[in-house]
Write a protein that holds these residues in place. Structure first.
Motif, mmCIF file in Angstrom:
data_model
loop_
_atom_site.group_PDB
_atom_site.id
_atom_site.type_symbol
_atom_site.label_atom_id
_atom_site.label_comp_id
_atom_site.label_asym_id
_atom_site.label_seq_id
_atom_site.Cartn_x
_atom_site.Cartn_y
_atom_site.Cartn_z
ATOM 1 N N GLY A 39 0.861 -1.178 -0.050
ATOM 2 C CA GLY A 39 -0.194 0.318 0.153
ATOM 3 C C GLY A 39 1.247 1.225 -0.276
ATOM 4 N N VAL A 40 0.400 2.313 0.010
ATOM 5 C CA VAL A 40 0.787 3.402 -0.322
ATOM 6 C C VAL A 40 -0.177 4.843 0.498
ATOM 7 N N VAL A 41 0.948 5.279 1.166
ATOM 8 C CA VAL A 41 0.398 6.780 1.909
ATOM 9 C C VAL A 41 0.938 8.019 1.121
ATOM 10 N N PHE A 42 -0.256 9.138 1.411
ATOM 11 C CA PHE A 42 -0.154 10.159 1.249
ATOM 12 C C PHE A 42 -1.476 11.243 1.247
ATOM 13 N N PRO A 43 -0.669 12.045 1.739
ATOM 14 C CA PRO A 43 0.428 12.975 2.092
ATOM 15 C C PRO A 43 0.559 12.828 3.810
ATOM 16 N N GLY A 44 1.655 11.882 4.485
ATOM 17 C CA GLY A 44 2.091 12.383 5.682
ATOM 18 C C GLY A 44 2.924 13.212 5.962
ATOM 19 N N PRO A 88 -3.970 -1.013 -0.814
ATOM 20 C CA PRO A 88 -4.949 0.139 -0.871
ATOM 21 C C PRO A 88 -3.461 1.755 -0.915
ATOM 22 N N VAL A 89 -4.354 2.705 -1.005
ATOM 23 C CA VAL A 89 -3.950 4.040 -1.076
ATOM 24 C C VAL A 89 -4.221 4.465 0.348
ATOM 25 N N VAL A 90 -3.384 5.153 1.487
ATOM 26 C CA VAL A 90 -3.529 5.562 2.309
ATOM 27 C C VAL A 90 -3.825 7.061 2.249
ATOM 28 N N ALA A 91 -4.352 7.932 2.297
ATOM 29 C CA ALA A 91 -4.830 9.936 2.095
ATOM 30 C C ALA A 91 -4.596 10.092 4.021
ATOM 31 N N GLY A 92 -3.421 11.366 3.727
ATOM 32 C CA GLY A 92 -3.151 11.617 5.021
ATOM 33 C C GLY A 92 -3.886 13.020 5.482
ATOM 34 N N ALA A 93 -4.671 12.731 6.324
ATOM 35 C CA ALA A 93 -5.629 14.206 6.237
ATOM 36 C C ALA A 93 -5.883 14.657 7.940
ATOM 37 N N SER A 94 -4.592 14.626 8.274
ATOM 38 C CA SER A 94 -4.334 15.577 9.477
ATOM 39 C C SER A 94 -4.365 17.499 9.081
ATOM 40 N N GLY A 115 -11.274 8.339 -4.256
ATOM 41 C CA GLY A 115 -11.168 7.516 -4.651
ATOM 42 C C GLY A 115 -10.092 6.531 -3.107
ATOM 43 N N VAL A 116 -9.938 7.495 -2.556
ATOM 44 C CA VAL A 116 -9.846 6.921 -0.878
ATOM 45 C C VAL A 116 -10.475 6.958 0.063
ATOM 46 N N SER A 117 -10.820 5.524 0.615
ATOM 47 C CA SER A 117 -11.864 5.538 1.846
ATOM 48 C C SER A 117 -11.102 5.975 3.482
ATOM 49 N N ILE A 118 -9.505 5.394 3.023
ATOM 50 C CA ILE A 118 -8.925 5.188 4.818
ATOM 51 C C ILE A 118 -7.940 6.467 4.644
#
Length: 310
Positions: free
Chosen positions: A38-43, A72-78, A96-99
């Motif tokens: 999976g990948v995470v953006f932004p963090g 999966p894509v995890v979106a930073g929302a802080s 399209g990102v739900s996490i």
């Protein structure tokens, strides 16, 4: 499920300091080719505090377009407020990102009631999202205690993961896993994979390091999950010197390594990071050379040389 290696992607910039969409695509491709989970953006490692809302949205769309649902894509929302975090979460859903991964701002405090209200406001306003509760160490984060995290999670079914990266993280990971409610799917390690073996031994379901050594981290994860702990430890020991240096220089280190590997053509950062002099670069390059046999081929030698600019 979020499991395995879930790297936080950096934000590439052009030589003049604008976001670089083509380079963002290359970074994402590199991660996918390394077979990340999976990948995470932004963090934090994406220099998120230096990005405008429009830049965050633009680059997240680049990432999701390149991933094409393969992982999966995890979106930073802080954000500094619940309203801003809600806005980021809604933009993630639109992409399209739900996490989404969210750290409660320090202004909320460290009490269970106040932090729980922050997360509940977000869950209520954006139905359908899953939240990764990020618990970062001070001074950046709030250093929430495990018992506080458990109190928050028990009453909020939208929180399905915890990213635990306080220092030391080991006891906290054990405590959260021991007391977790059924809807909490797992605890993810942070700290740039510098504590990978300890986190996994305690039951962490995955790790969120930076991306520049993603192929080696994938091999480490697979060795550990296959029961080859000796191999996992060997990979860990061989890369740990690089991770120790990365802790000092953060995004500048990541971009140097990605330049060496032919993914980026400069090392431009917006964040305030310590300067790297010629001795630092030489030491990083020496450790990279020592790990060269562990790295997937990403570019011909001429590209590596060109990537050292910036």
């Amino acid at each position: 499920m979020l499991t395995g290696i879930l790297p936080v992607l950096p934000t590439p910039f052009t030589a003049s300091g604008e976001i670089d969409e083509a380079a963002m695509a290359r970074i994402t491709d590199f991660a996918i080719e390394a077979q990340v989970d999976g990948v995470v953006f932004p963090g934090f490692a994406s220099e998120v505090d230096e990005l405008t809302a429009a830049e965050r949205t633009t680059l997240l769309k680049v990432v999701t377009a390149r991933v094409r649902g393969r992982v999966p894509v995890v979106a930073g929302a802080s954000a500094a407020t619940a309203d801003l975090a809600i806005q980021h979460a809604r933009e993630a859903l639109a992409s399209g990102v739900s996490i989404v991964m969210i750290q409660a701002p320090k202004s909320v405090g460290t009490g269970a009631e106040a932090v729980a209200a922050f997360y509940q406001d977000i869950a209520d306003a954006v139905p359908g999202i899953e939240i990764v509760l990020q618990n970062a160490p001070a001074p950046r984060g709030s250093d929430l205690k495990p018992e506080v995290i458990l109190d928050i999670v028990r009453d909020n079914r939208a929180i399905t993961y915890v990213k635990e990266e306080t220092l030391p993280s080991g006891l906290a990971i054990s405590a959260i896993i021991a007391g977790k409610p059924a809807h909490l799917k797992g605890v993810i390690g942070g700290g740039g994979a510098r504590y990978f073996i300890d986190e996994y031994n305690r039951g962490a379901c995955g790790a969120m390091p930076a991306v520049e050594l993603a192929d080696i981290h994938v091999a480490m994860n697979r060795a550990f999950r296959a029961g080859d702990i000796a191999r996992a430890r060997d990979l860990y020991m061989r890369t740990l010197p690089l991770l120790v240096i990365q802790a000092n220089f953060r995004m500048a280190f990541t971009k140097h390594v990605l330049s060496r590997r032919g993914i980026l053509d400069n090392r431009v950062v917006r964040a305030k990071t310590p300067p790297m002099d010629a001795h630092d670069i030489a030491e990083i390059d020496a450790w990279l050379d020592a790990c060269a046999d562990l790295m997937r081929e990403t570019a011909p030698p001429h590209a590596l040389a060109a990537g050292a600019r910036g």
